[in-house]
Structures are given as structure tokens and as C-alpha cells.
Design an enzyme around this catalytic site. Sequence first.
Site, PDB file in Angstrom:
ATOM      1  N   ASP A  20       0.833  -1.215   0.000  1.00  0.00           N
ATOM      2  CA  ASP A  20       0.000   0.000   0.000  1.00  0.00           C
ATOM      3  C   ASP A  20       0.863   1.259   0.000  1.00  0.00           C
ATOM      4  OD1 ASP A  20      -2.351   1.411  -0.001  1.00  0.00           O
ATOM      5  OD2 ASP A  20      -2.697   1.237   2.152  1.00  0.00           O
ATOM      6  N   HIS A  71       2.159   3.455  -9.146  1.00  0.00           N
ATOM      7  CA  HIS A  71       1.932   2.018  -9.370  1.00  0.00           C
ATOM      8  C   HIS A  71       3.113   1.396 -10.115  1.00  0.00           C
ATOM      9  CE1 HIS A  71      -1.987   2.196  -7.663  1.00  0.00           C
ATOM     10  NE2 HIS A  71      -2.546   2.891  -8.633  1.00  0.00           N
ATOM     11  N   LEU A 115      10.966 -20.233  -4.648  1.00  0.00           N
ATOM     12  CA  LEU A 115      10.051 -19.346  -3.917  1.00  0.00           C
ATOM     13  C   LEU A 115       8.674 -19.460  -4.554  1.00  0.00           C
ATOM     14  CD1 LEU A 115       9.641 -16.862  -1.877  1.00  0.00           C
ATOM     15  CD2 LEU A 115       9.873 -15.445  -3.914  1.00  0.00           C
TER      16      LEU A 115
HETATM   17  C1  IPE Z   1      -5.516  -2.690  -0.185  1.00  0.00           C
HETATM   18  O1  IPE Z   1      -5.192  -1.351  -0.258  1.00  0.00           O
HETATM   19  C2  IPE Z   1      -5.442  -3.316  -1.538  1.00  0.00           C
HETATM   20  C3  IPE Z   1      -4.111  -3.410  -2.120  1.00  0.00           C
HETATM   21  C4  IPE Z   1      -2.995  -3.010  -1.589  1.00  0.00           C
HETATM   22  C5  IPE Z   1      -4.061  -4.050  -3.414  1.00  0.00           C
HETATM   23  P1  IPE Z   1      -6.307  -0.208  -0.420  1.00  0.00           P
HETATM   24  O2  IPE Z   1      -5.568   1.063  -0.537  1.00  0.00           O
HETATM   25  O3  IPE Z   1      -7.227  -0.556  -1.519  1.00  0.00           O
HETATM   26  O4  IPE Z   1      -7.103  -0.312   0.961  1.00  0.00           O
HETATM   27  P2  IPE Z   1      -7.905   0.796   1.758  1.00  0.00           P
HETATM   28  O5  IPE Z   1      -8.957   1.341   0.830  1.00  0.00           O
HETATM   29  O6  IPE Z   1      -6.927   1.859   2.171  1.00  0.00           O
HETATM   30  O7  IPE Z   1      -8.471   0.066   2.938  1.00  0.00           O
HETATM   31  C1  IPE Z   2      -1.775   0.259  -3.380  1.00  0.00           C
HETATM   32  O1  IPE Z   2      -1.511   1.630  -3.394  1.00  0.00           O
HETATM   33  C2  IPE Z   2      -1.982  -0.288  -4.763  1.00  0.00           C
HETATM   34  C3  IPE Z   2      -3.359  -0.667  -5.072  1.00  0.00           C
HETATM   35  C4  IPE Z   2      -4.363  -0.623  -4.256  1.00  0.00           C
HETATM   36  C5  IPE Z   2      -3.612  -1.148  -6.417  1.00  0.00           C
HETATM   37  P1  IPE Z   2      -2.646   2.719  -3.312  1.00  0.00           P
HETATM   38  O2  IPE Z   2      -3.004   3.129  -4.701  1.00  0.00           O
HETATM   39  O3  IPE Z   2      -3.779   2.237  -2.481  1.00  0.00           O
HETATM   40  O4  IPE Z   2      -1.893   3.891  -2.580  1.00  0.00           O
HETATM   41  P2  IPE Z   2      -2.515   4.939  -1.560  1.00  0.00           P
HETATM   42  O5  IPE Z   2      -3.102   4.174  -0.429  1.00  0.00           O
HETATM   43  O6  IPE Z   2      -3.550   5.698  -2.324  1.00  0.00           O
HETATM   44  O7  IPE Z   2      -1.368   5.777  -1.155  1.00  0.00           O
HETATM   45 MG    MG Z   3      -4.147   2.406  -0.474  1.00  0.00          MG
END
Ligand code: IPE
Ligand code: IPE
Ligand code: MG
Length: 249
Positions: free
Chosen positions: A33, A50, A144
Site C-alpha cells: 500500500d 503504481h 520461492l
Molecule cells: C488494499 O489497499 C489493496 C491493495 C494493496 C491491493 P487499499 O488502498 O485498496 O485499501 P484501503 O482502501 O486503504 O483500505
Molecule cells: C496500493 O496503493 C496499490 C493498489 C491498491 C492497487 P494505493 O493506490 O492504495 O496507494 P494509496 O493508499 O492511495 O497511497
Molecule cells: Mg491504499
Amino acid sequence: MALLTKLRSLRGLKPAPEPELPDVARSVAIIMDGNGRWARRRRLPVAAGHREGTRALRRTVEAAIDLGVESLCVYAFSTENWSRPEEEISDLMEIFVETIERELPDLARQGVRVRFIGRRDRATDALRAKMDELEAETAANARLALWIAFDYGGRAEIVGAARRLVEEGVPAGEVDEEALRSRLYAPEMAEPDLLIRTSGEQRISNFLLWQLAYTELIFCDTLWPDFGERDLREALSQYAGRRRRFGGR
Ligand code: IPE
Ligand code: IPE
Ligand code: MG
């Protein structure tokens, strides 16, 4: 302590049992995240975050191999992530395709076996083809096990398992934990010893709800695109200092 143990064994007494500390985490799960915040801080489009996140995954896979991890499960896209803006989603699907193309040869060479958990029917045709190819090309590897959770939701997984029990006509009296567990997306996946969530958020966000029952949780502030060997090493060393009880004494 060591001296005491030695004295006891010299006198023919049984050494006092050491507290049971887990040594290494063989199975690790990661909620990757923080890509959006990483990009925003740099005034870059979210897709740049990303894209950078895929580089972090590459580093982490290599570090996991070096640190003796046997199974790594990463959360790449949740069932709820479909609610994001259309443009972010289409960029992400393209990034997934590009990343598989770019990483496949090295993953295959490094002995990584890649498998996906989650739904595949909502992915683009191009992505689904790449996912199948990545699984097929790495199927013989065993160094792995890399599990990638794509269009994955823990609730959807459990609902799917329950549906299969009903479809198969399993009598109510035979529905036990093993019956349900064996109908999850990947019953052969090791339950995580350790879950790491990056970016400072402290929640599960519908990841591996069944499998995390007794997993140790570690939350770190690093944003996913900045994550690397040092963070993984740090998490593994925190894990090594924890005592797991599984409800026992
Ligand atoms: C969880 O992160 C999903 C992934 C990392 C793929 P999100 O960013 O979607 O989760 P919330 O919305 O902060 O809970
Ligand atoms: C996690 O990073 C990746 C996915 C959920 C695909 P985020 O896109 O949720 O990053 P933040 O939480 O907005 O910083
Ligand atoms: Mg996120």
C-alpha cells in the site's frame, strides 16, 4: 542462561525449556500500500506510483529469496479497487501486463513459481493471457512460491468456498474447517507466518481473512514504492522476537 543449561546437563538434569520463539518466517504476506501517496508527494500521476510499486515488488522478491522465505503472497488488486477512477484502473491493467512481460524471464530463471489467487474473469483478455503464461512458464520452479492476489477479496473467497460446498452437495454434518479450507482459491498456499502492511495504514482491507487467523501482523510506515530489502529484513527480525501462542499456554 547458557551456563545454567550446561551445569544442568553436566549433572544429568534435563535443560530448562527455552521460550518458544519462531526462527524465520517461511511464509510472508504483504499488503503493498502507498503507491498513490508516493506519487502525490512527487506531484506525479498515480500511475507513476503504481509503476514504481512494481520495481519494489521485484526487489522484495529477490530479498525474500536471499532471506530464506519460501512463500510470499502479495496483494496487488482488491475486489473493492474496481471502484477507483476508470483511468487509474485501465493504467493499472496495462502496468500489470507490462510488468509480467518484463519480469517473466528473470522470475523463471530465479526459480520463482508464480500463481494468482482471486477472480480472473474480470481481467482484460490481454492480462488474463499474461497471467496464464506466467503461471505456465514458472510451473516447474520451487525456490520461492509467489502468490499474487489479483481481483481478490477475502470475503469473496470464503463465499466461493461455501458455494462449492453446496454445489457439491456436502451434507451439513460434514462441513468443518478442512472442508471449507480445501475449497479456498489455493488450498496448497501456506498460511502466512507474518503479514506486513506498508504505508502506515493499520487494517486488513479484505485480504486473506481465513488464512490470517494466527498470523503475526507488522505495520510499517514505508510507502510501498520505497520498500526494499532493509524493510523486509527489519520485519523478519521483529517477527523472530515474537512468541506465537495459537491460543495455548
Ligand atoms: C488494499 O489497499 C489493496 C491493495 C494493496 C491491493 P487499499 O488502498 O485498496 O485499501 P484501503 O482502501 O486503504 O483500505
Ligand atoms: C496500493 O496503493 C496499490 C493498489 C491498491 C492497487 P494505493 O493506490 O492504495 O496507494 P494509496 O493508499 O492511495 O497511497
Ligand atoms: Mg491504499
